[in-house]
Design a protein around this motif. Structure first.
Motif, mmCIF file in Angstrom:
data_model
loop_
_atom_site.group_PDB
_atom_site.id
_atom_site.type_symbol
_atom_site.label_atom_id
_atom_site.label_comp_id
_atom_site.label_asym_id
_atom_site.label_seq_id
_atom_site.Cartn_x
_atom_site.Cartn_y
_atom_site.Cartn_z
ATOM 1 N N GLY A 147 0.788 -1.223 0.000
ATOM 2 C CA GLY A 147 0.000 0.000 0.000
ATOM 3 C C GLY A 147 0.820 1.272 0.000
ATOM 4 N N THR A 148 2.125 1.181 0.260
ATOM 5 C CA THR A 148 2.970 2.381 0.230
ATOM 6 C C THR A 148 3.438 2.635 -1.201
ATOM 7 O OG1 THR A 148 5.096 1.259 0.543
ATOM 8 C CG2 THR A 148 3.807 1.754 2.532
ATOM 9 N N SER A 149 4.030 3.783 -1.418
ATOM 10 C CA SER A 149 4.529 4.111 -2.755
ATOM 11 C C SER A 149 5.741 3.265 -3.134
ATOM 12 C CB SER A 149 4.885 5.596 -2.827
ATOM 13 O OG SER A 149 5.875 5.927 -1.870
ATOM 14 N N LEU A 150 6.297 2.515 -2.163
ATOM 15 C CA LEU A 150 7.445 1.653 -2.445
ATOM 16 C C LEU A 150 7.037 0.207 -2.723
ATOM 17 C CD1 LEU A 150 10.147 2.849 0.137
ATOM 18 C CD2 LEU A 150 9.911 3.465 -2.266
ATOM 19 N N GLU A 151 5.758 -0.087 -2.603
ATOM 20 C CA GLU A 151 5.312 -1.476 -2.765
ATOM 21 C C GLU A 151 5.741 -2.051 -4.109
ATOM 22 O OE1 GLU A 151 1.201 -4.169 -2.808
ATOM 23 O OE2 GLU A 151 1.086 -1.976 -2.752
ATOM 24 N N LYS A 152 5.602 -1.283 -5.180
ATOM 25 C CA LYS A 152 5.977 -1.758 -6.506
ATOM 26 C C LYS A 152 7.374 -1.289 -6.908
ATOM 27 C CE LYS A 152 1.169 -1.964 -8.054
ATOM 28 N NZ LYS A 152 0.148 -1.457 -9.012
ATOM 29 N N ALA A 153 7.829 -0.202 -6.307
ATOM 30 C CA ALA A 153 9.130 0.359 -6.689
ATOM 31 C C ALA A 153 10.281 -0.569 -6.305
ATOM 32 C CB ALA A 153 9.323 1.726 -6.041
ATOM 33 N N VAL A 154 10.206 -1.179 -5.124
ATOM 34 C CA VAL A 154 11.310 -2.034 -4.674
ATOM 35 C C VAL A 154 11.397 -3.320 -5.496
ATOM 36 C CG1 VAL A 154 12.301 -3.287 -2.726
ATOM 37 C CG2 VAL A 154 11.254 -1.054 -2.351
ATOM 38 N N PRO A 155 10.292 -4.056 -5.717
ATOM 39 C CA PRO A 155 10.395 -5.228 -6.597
ATOM 40 C C PRO A 155 10.877 -4.880 -8.000
ATOM 41 C CG PRO A 155 8.353 -5.312 -5.342
ATOM 42 C CD PRO A 155 8.958 -3.952 -5.095
ATOM 43 N N ALA A 156 10.460 -3.714 -8.508
ATOM 44 C CA ALA A 156 10.923 -3.286 -9.834
ATOM 45 C C ALA A 156 12.431 -3.068 -9.833
ATOM 46 C CB ALA A 156 10.203 -2.010 -10.254
ATOM 47 N N LYS A 157 12.942 -2.477 -8.753
ATOM 48 C CA LYS A 157 14.389 -2.261 -8.633
ATOM 49 C C LYS A 157 15.124 -3.590 -8.538
ATOM 50 C CE LYS A 157 18.231 0.029 -7.906
ATOM 51 N NZ LYS A 157 18.887 0.798 -8.996
ATOM 52 N N LEU A 158 14.597 -4.535 -7.770
ATOM 53 C CA LEU A 158 15.239 -5.845 -7.633
ATOM 54 C C LEU A 158 15.242 -6.587 -8.971
ATOM 55 C CD1 LEU A 158 13.813 -6.947 -4.164
ATOM 56 C CD2 LEU A 158 16.192 -6.412 -4.707
ATOM 57 N N THR A 159 14.178 -6.445 -9.729
ATOM 58 C CA THR A 159 14.131 -7.065 -11.057
ATOM 59 C C THR A 159 15.186 -6.454 -11.976
ATOM 60 O OG1 THR A 159 11.761 -7.548 -10.870
ATOM 61 C CG2 THR A 159 12.689 -7.477 -13.086
ATOM 62 N N ALA A 160 15.309 -5.125 -11.904
ATOM 63 C CA ALA A 160 16.317 -4.437 -12.719
ATOM 64 C C ALA A 160 17.726 -4.884 -12.328
ATOM 65 C CB ALA A 160 16.176 -2.929 -12.555
ATOM 66 N N LEU A 161 17.971 -5.048 -11.033
ATOM 67 C CA LEU A 161 19.291 -5.495 -10.563
ATOM 68 C C LEU A 161 19.574 -6.922 -11.029
ATOM 69 C CD1 LEU A 161 19.313 -4.024 -6.938
ATOM 70 C CD2 LEU A 161 20.712 -3.274 -8.872
ATOM 71 N N ALA A 162 18.547 -7.779 -10.993
ATOM 72 C CA ALA A 162 18.720 -9.151 -11.460
ATOM 73 C C ALA A 162 19.061 -9.177 -12.950
ATOM 74 C CB ALA A 162 17.453 -9.958 -11.188
ATOM 75 N N ASN A 163 18.398 -8.326 -13.724
ATOM 76 C CA ASN A 163 18.688 -8.245 -15.168
ATOM 77 C C ASN A 163 20.106 -7.739 -15.405
ATOM 78 O OD1 ASN A 163 16.110 -9.139 -15.783
ATOM 79 N ND2 ASN A 163 15.272 -7.082 -15.996
ATOM 80 N N GLU A 164 20.524 -6.752 -14.603
ATOM 81 C CA GLU A 164 21.898 -6.244 -14.716
ATOM 82 C C GLU A 164 22.916 -7.341 -14.437
ATOM 83 O OE1 GLU A 164 21.413 -1.531 -13.359
ATOM 84 O OE2 GLU A 164 22.330 -2.999 -12.022
ATOM 85 N N PHE A 165 22.662 -8.105 -13.393
ATOM 86 C CA PHE A 165 23.618 -9.154 -13.000
ATOM 87 C C PHE A 165 23.680 -10.260 -14.058
ATOM 88 C CE2 PHE A 165 24.997 -12.817 -10.313
ATOM 89 C CZ PHE A 165 26.230 -12.289 -9.927
ATOM 90 N N ASP A 166 22.535 -10.639 -14.604
ATOM 91 C CA ASP A 166 22.521 -11.640 -15.671
ATOM 92 C C ASP A 166 23.264 -11.126 -16.900
ATOM 93 O OD1 ASP A 166 21.062 -13.360 -14.106
ATOM 94 O OD2 ASP A 166 19.125 -12.830 -14.995
ATOM 95 N N ASP A 167 23.063 -9.845 -17.209
ATOM 96 C CA ASP A 167 23.750 -9.237 -18.352
ATOM 97 C C ASP A 167 25.252 -9.194 -18.124
ATOM 98 O OD1 ASP A 167 23.608 -7.673 -20.909
ATOM 99 O OD2 ASP A 167 24.493 -6.126 -19.632
#
Length: 476
Positions: A147-167
């Motif tokens: 319900g906070t403004s970070l609810e979707k922002a943090v998972p999105a950041k973790l997904t981006a970090l995972a993509n960076e690491f795979d790359d």
């Protein structure tokens, strides 16, 4: 890969060897704030224009900036190979590769072969193994953000970090050493990459000339919205810390800088792992999604170019205001004058473009409200946008005030305290925003142009409802 060890007690010797100088200040442990900088004697700057000695100076050679990374790549062939293979995308990305390199050089598991250590190799071992940013929280703790403004922002950041690491792992396939530790024996893991990102976000500073940089020792200075000091780049390209004008710091008191007084509570928690209780910044950002039944939804997202968002902020008197250019685009249709066209260039490439009243609007979408203001149905467009935003804000408030779940008592006290504070602040902002939106909607519904439009549309809506009912009856 195991971290190296470097004691805070050894920092004075490291500073002496690397020309880092403290003047009338020293590093000390601050209760509930970790290491920080405190005054060794009473410090006074009565005149803002006076030339006072620096409290701290760090030479240019130690400043980890875009230029600093390039200089290191000239000295270390192994790092140059890593940078050429996986870097040159952004300053942040290059600095993260540099930190990754220092993680390897400083580890007791490192067997050599990648070049000599640097002053940063030792200093890296002083950096914490855990940063209290949400990207390093447990899954249970992340669930508290519902319900906070970070609810979707943090998972999105973790997904981006995972993509960076795979790359990264893919890019270094042809570099035997890095392929070995990243993909074969996995000495470096995704968790290490998340830590490097958290270290960068929580310790980088925007320098006037060098841009986003990490500065050893200066990164030990804690934040306060009532900062007593500021940093700058000196004539030699190094970084200096100075006492603020008109400021007095008693002996034993902490020296602080401002990480960004305009940053919202969510931004502070996201980047630094804490919320400044003394800050007056009240703002939150929510994602915007197209209307599900809009046939132009995909096209609208494509031309808008960036992730649509709703920004809510409060002025000094606590009055909320909102901005959401995409909300207006969401509410416009072809019958209003919105058009999409696919244009083909001379080279054969094709581009989707948007037009408003036959005028190219591709570069005006961020100010689309001004573009449509002169239209005879502007009040209707405004009413549509306000209705959409009001639904989003009400839905967000409902999520925010819901239960935290049975696991609430299992998280760390630090995380629970931060989340509770964020919930309290964002709840208050959303409640006040709903009041403002309700008032704006009520005024529009009383506007004679809106009343006339709705009266004109009502019979049509009734007919549509009757036709739908008849269709359903025939179908059955």
């Amino acid at each position: 890969m195991r971290r190296g060890y470097f004691s805070i007690n050894d920092l004075p010797a490291w500073c002496t060897l690397n020309d880092v100088f403290f003047f009338d200040v020293q590093v000390a442990n601050i209760k509930d704030r970790g290491n920080g900088l405190v005054a060794k004697k009473d410090l006074i700057n009565e005149d803002d224009t006076a030339e006072l000695p620096s409290l701290l100076t760090v030479p240019k050679e130690l400043v980890l900036s875009a230029e600093g990374v390039e200089e290191y790549a000239k000295e270390n062939v192994s790092f140059r190979q890593l940078l050429d293979a996986a870097g040159h995308k952004s300053t942040r990305g290059n600095i993260l590769l540099f930190l990754l390199f220092q993680l390897v050089l400083s580890s007791p598991d490192y067997a050599g072969g990648q070049g000599p250590s640097t002053p940063w190799t030792q200093y890296f071992s002083l950096l914490p193994t855990r940063v209290p940013t949400p990207t390093m929280w447990t899954e249970l703790e992340l669930s508290f953000l519902k319900g906070t403004s970070l609810e979707k922002a943090v998972p999105a950041k973790l997904t981006a970090l995972a993509n960076e690491f795979d790359d990264l792992r893919e890019k270094v396939n042809d570099l035997p050493f890095w392929n070995e530790i990243l993909s074969v024996d996995e000495s470096i893991t995704m968790r290490d990459w998340i830590l490097l990102d958290a270290l960068y976000r929580s310790r980088s500073l925007g320098l006037p000339k060098s841009g986003e940089s990490m500065v050893p020792c200066l990164d030990l200075v804690n934040h306060s919205s009532k900062a007593t000091a500021y940093f700058d780049e000196n004539a030699k390209g190094g970084v200096s810390l100075h006492l603020n004008g008109g400021c007095m710091v008693p002996a034993g008191s902490e020296i602080t800088i401002d990480y960004g007084r305009d940053k919202s509570p969510a931004e502070m928690l996201f980047s630094y792992g804490f919320i400044d209780e003394d800050s007056n910044a009240r703002r939150l950002v929510l994602p915007l999604l197209p209307l599900q039944d809009d046939p132009l939804a995909v096209a609208k997202l494509r031309v808008f170019g960036t992730q649509p968002k709703l920004e809510i902020s409060e002025d000094e008197d606590g009055n909320p205001c909102w901005a959401a250019p995409f909300a207006y685009l969401m509410c416009l249709n072809e019958e209003d004058g919105l058009q999409f066209r696919v244009l083909q260039e001379n080279d054969g490439s094709r581009h989707l473009k948007v037009f408003w009243q036959d005028v190219d609007a591709m570069h005006m979408l961020s100010t689309i409200k001004e573009l449509i203001r002169d239209h005879e149905l502007y009040q209707i467009f405004e009413l549509r946008a306000i209705t959409v935003v009001l639904d989003i804000v009400r839905g967000q408030l409902g999520e925010l005030t819901g239960s935290r779940g049975e696991g609430w008592g299992s998280g760390t006290a630090e995380v629970r305290r931060a989340v509770s504070h964020l919930i309290s602040l964002e709840t208050a902002i959303l409640e006040r925003t709903i009041q403002v939106l309700d008032d704006q909607k009520s005024k529009l519904l009383q506007d004679h142009r809106v009343v006339q439009y709705l009266n004109m549309m009502s019979p049509v809506q009734i007919n549509f409802g009757a036709e739908a009912a008849n269709d359903e009856e025939d179908f059955s």
